[in-house]
Design an enzyme around this catalytic site. Structure first.
Site, short mmCIF file in Angstrom:
data_model
loop_
_atom_site.label_atom_id
_atom_site.label_comp_id
_atom_site.label_asym_id
_atom_site.label_seq_id
_atom_site.Cartn_x
_atom_site.Cartn_y
_atom_site.Cartn_z
N SER A 155 0.79 -1.24 0.00
CA SER A 155 0.00 0.00 0.00
C SER A 155 0.82 1.29 0.00
O SER A 155 0.25 2.36 -0.18
CB SER A 155 -0.94 0.03 1.20
OG SER A 155 -2.08 -0.68 0.87
N LYS B 88 0.25 3.28 -2.93
CA LYS B 88 -0.97 4.09 -3.07
C LYS B 88 -0.64 5.58 -3.09
O LYS B 88 -1.42 6.38 -3.61
CB LYS B 88 -1.98 3.75 -1.97
CG LYS B 88 -2.56 2.33 -2.11
CD LYS B 88 -3.58 1.99 -1.05
CE LYS B 88 -4.35 0.74 -1.36
NZ LYS B 88 -4.04 -0.47 -0.67
N TYR C 14 -4.47 -2.66 -10.28
CA TYR C 14 -4.31 -2.44 -8.83
C TYR C 14 -3.33 -3.47 -8.22
O TYR C 14 -2.42 -3.11 -7.47
CB TYR C 14 -5.68 -2.52 -8.13
CG TYR C 14 -5.60 -2.52 -6.63
CD1 TYR C 14 -5.36 -1.35 -5.92
CD2 TYR C 14 -5.73 -3.71 -5.90
CE1 TYR C 14 -5.25 -1.35 -4.54
CE2 TYR C 14 -5.63 -3.73 -4.52
CZ TYR C 14 -5.39 -2.55 -3.85
OH TYR C 14 -5.28 -2.56 -2.48
N TYR D 39 -4.50 3.07 8.00
CA TYR D 39 -5.75 2.33 8.18
C TYR D 39 -6.49 2.88 9.40
O TYR D 39 -6.53 4.09 9.60
CB TYR D 39 -5.48 0.82 8.31
CG TYR D 39 -4.41 0.30 7.38
CD1 TYR D 39 -4.55 0.41 6.00
CD2 TYR D 39 -3.25 -0.29 7.87
CE1 TYR D 39 -3.58 -0.08 5.13
CE2 TYR D 39 -2.27 -0.78 7.02
CZ TYR D 39 -2.43 -0.67 5.65
OH TYR D 39 -1.47 -1.13 4.82
N VAL E 19 1.24 -3.70 3.81
CA VAL E 19 1.23 -5.00 4.49
C VAL E 19 2.50 -5.82 4.23
O VAL E 19 2.67 -6.88 4.82
CB VAL E 19 -0.04 -5.84 4.17
CG1 VAL E 19 -1.28 -5.20 4.74
CG2 VAL E 19 -0.17 -6.09 2.68
N1 GLU Z 1 -2.49 -5.37 -1.94
C1 GLU Z 1 -2.96 -5.27 -0.60
C2 GLU Z 1 -4.46 -5.43 -0.54
O1 GLU Z 1 -5.13 -4.92 -1.37
C3 GLU Z 1 -2.54 -3.95 -0.04
C4 GLU Z 1 -2.89 -3.81 1.39
C5 GLU Z 1 -2.00 -2.91 2.16
O2 GLU Z 1 -0.77 -2.90 2.00
O3 GLU Z 1 -2.58 -2.17 2.94
O4 GLU Z 1 -4.99 -6.09 0.30
#
Ligand code: GLU
Length: 305
Positions: A64, A67, A189, A241, A259
């Site tokens: 993430s 992102k 994604y 989060y 993650v």
């Molecule tokens: N590819 C992971 C998912 O979509 C990313 C989650 C993350 O790193 O927060 O679950």
């Protein structure tokens, strides 16, 4: 820098000894193969100095953290209209939650939870001719690093097990907030999440958010100052989060976790720091990464507050 170096070395050796109560993410099966005791830190300053300890040249799945990069490119291409499709409020919910989408009529709370990042990917998909190639080129240009790449195995592994993301995308599409084909958007994604970087590369690629005068090798700005301010603001309020408040409270810097166990934090006008330790706490953030950064900003008194 000397001061940072000594403090980093000292905290690194303290935190290394701490009993790690976290767990390596295994809901994406390929991520579980990582060595759990990897631990690295790298800092890059806006004066182009750098320092690292531990496995800082070992690549890992940034998940993430990517992102931030997809948001940056989408913001650059779409401008303020972007916020008609993704909000900028902390969700207070887990990263992969479907809950609020029903009452929010398919508009994700922010671009750093999965639903928001998937809408951002949809926006990018509409703009880019060859989404995967063009996105990677954008990352290579910012960082002046031609070694960056997707990890196809990780992307495939997530595709095979990404039931919640598949559900999220279909659900958002039912509200009309996904314009492209669901499988195409998800494939994009999953690839974006699978990008690999080491801690040094991460702390370098995000310098454009710390340094108001940052330009690429070609002398181009990545985004405007005002856009950088806004992305930092979303990182501060939504980057961890449902633990974003806790991170702001303890560390006091804009940041983003993934993650894969990486965390990047930005001190505007000073530095960008990355910590990597794969074991995650129950909210999905690196256990030792959070601990390290809390100690680091306290000892150096270098938070934004
Ligand atoms: N590819 C992971 C998912 O979509 C990313 C989650 C993350 O790193 O927060 O679950």
């Amino acid at each position: 820098m000397e001061n940072y170096k000594n403090i980093i070395k000292e905290i690194y050796s303290d935190v290394k000894k701490v009993n790690d109560i976290g767990k390596v993410a295994n809901y994406i099966p390929e991520l579980a193969f990582v060595k759990a005791d990897n631990f690295s830190v790298h800092i890059s300053t806006i004066n182009k100095e750098g320092f690292g300890v531990g496995d800082f040249d070992k690549k890992f799945s940034i998940q993430s953290i990517s992102k931030i990069l997809s948001l940056t490119l989408a913001y650059k291409l779409e401008g303020e209209k972007l916020w008609e499709r993704v909000d900028v409020e902390p969700s207070g919910n887990p990263f992969n939650s479907l809950l609020q989408l029903e009452s929010d009529l398919g508009k994700p709370r922010n671009p750093f939870i999965n639903s928001g990042a998937i809408v951002v990917c949809d926006i990018l998909f509409s703009h880019l001719k060859n989404p995967k190639e063009d996105f990677l080129k954008f990352c290579k240009d910012i960082s002046d690093n031609s070694t960056l790449n997707y990890n196809k195995k990780v992307a495939q592994s997530e595709k095979d097990s990404g039931f919640r993301n598949i559900a999220l995308t279909n659900f958002i599409k039912s509200f009309g907030n996904i314009k492209n084909n669901v499988d195409d958007v998800l494939d994009f994604y999953f690839h974006i999440c699978s990008i690999e970087m080491n801690s040094k590369e991460i702390s370098e690629i995000f310098l454009f958010l710390a340094d108001d005068n940052f330009t690429t090798r070609k002398g181009e700005r990545v985004i405007t100052k005002s856009q950088a301010k806004r992305i930092n603001a979303i990182m501060l309020t939504c980057g961890f989060y449902d633990e974003s408040g806790e991170f702001a409270f303890k560390v006091g810097l804009p940041g983003k976790s993934g993650v894969g166990g990486g965390i990047v934090a930005i001190h505007p006008d000073k530095y960008c720091i990355t910590v990597w330790s794969p074991k995650l706490n129950e909210k999905g953030n690196s256990y030792k990464g959070m601990l390290f950064l809390e100690k680091f900003t306290s000892k150096t008194t270098s938070s934004i507050f």
